[in-house]
Design an enzyme around this catalytic site. Structure first.
Site, PDB file in Angstrom:
ATOM      1  N   GLU A   1      11.532 -34.349  -8.750  1.00 49.96           N
ATOM      2  CA  GLU A   1      12.338 -34.361  -7.530  1.00 49.96           C
ATOM      3  C   GLU A   1      12.507 -35.808  -7.074  1.00 49.96           C
ATOM      4  O   GLU A   1      11.521 -36.479  -6.770  1.00 49.96           O
ATOM      5  CB  GLU A   1      11.634 -33.549  -6.430  1.00 49.96           C
TER       6      GLU A   1
ATOM      7  N   LYS B   1       8.949 -24.345   0.314  1.00 52.63           N
ATOM      8  CA  LYS B   1       8.039 -25.488   0.240  1.00 52.63           C
ATOM      9  C   LYS B   1       7.194 -25.503   1.512  1.00 52.63           C
ATOM     10  O   LYS B   1       7.709 -25.729   2.601  1.00 52.63           O
ATOM     11  CB  LYS B   1       8.850 -26.786   0.129  1.00 52.63           C
TER      12      LYS B   1
END
Length: 217
Positions: free
Chosen positions: A43, A130
């Site tokens: 990411e 998340k």
């Protein structure tokens, strides 16, 4: 989540390396070092200088599944998807961002913390949630409590995740874990210490696998 799989929320099974740099653009050697250590999911946060360029380059790299982090607006989402991001990660739940991603067929991992926020993110269409910043609220103990009533929600603990946390998160059924500075630190990047990055990646990947083995035992 293996690097060959394109749906993080449905198939995450490992470490998501978070590249968050303040002063330098991501060197392509970062991706190579992580991959050599067994971490293929990366990411790149949008505030990182040159983030979109890195996403564009790394998305063409065999074995790498690269996404964009800190996606907060529709403009962010459009730019990241155009650059080739295979998934988006947000710090909060933004329905408009989810809508753009849904139209493009791109998975989104929305940031949330409380049980209410986690459930709302899931109901709004997040592929996975998340849980951030997980270490600030108790780490594995907090996540274990949250999972009791929300055991159908795919969770990705992020924020202060260290090597010692990985096995616990794998054992309790998390879909993966986001790891930032403990894996790719600014100091290692500035010193071009790619062997150290590879060693850290290997240690994190091994810790995750160990947790999965214990879960299945």
């Amino acid at each position: 989540m293996s690097a060959e799989q394109g749906n993080p929320g449905a198939t995450v099974s490992g470490v998501v390396a978070i590249i968050r740099l303040r002063e330098s653009e991501p060197d392509d050697a970062i991706a190579a070092a992580l991959l050599d250590g067994g971490v293929g999911v990366m990411e790149v946060t949008l505030p990182t200088p040159g983030a979109l360029g890195a996403i564009r380059r790394w998305s063409a790299h065999p074995g790498v599944l690269v996404g964009a982090g800190t996606v907060r607006t529709v403009t962010d989402a459009d730019a990241a998807i155009a650059a080739g991001a295979r998934f988006l990660v947000t710090p909060t739940t933004v329905p408009d961002v989810l809508g753009v991603a849904r139209a493009a067929g791109v998975p989104v991992m929305c940031g949330a913390l409380t049980p209410t926020e986690i459930d709302l993110a899931w109901r709004h269409g997040a592929t996975a949630v998340k849980v951030f910043p997980v270490s600030a609220v108790g780490g594995a103990a907090y996540l274990r409590a949250v999972r009791e009533p929300l055991d159908d929600v795919p969770l990705l603990p992020t924020g202060g995740v260290g090597l010692a946390d990985l096995a616990s998160y794998a054992r309790m059924g998390c879909v993966g874990a986001g790891v930032g500075g403990a894996l790719v630190s600014a100091d290692l990047v500035a010193g071009r210490r790619w062997t150290a990055v590879t060693e850290r990646a290997g240690a994190f990947a091994s810790a995750w696998r160990e947790g999965l083995v214990r879960r299945d035992a």
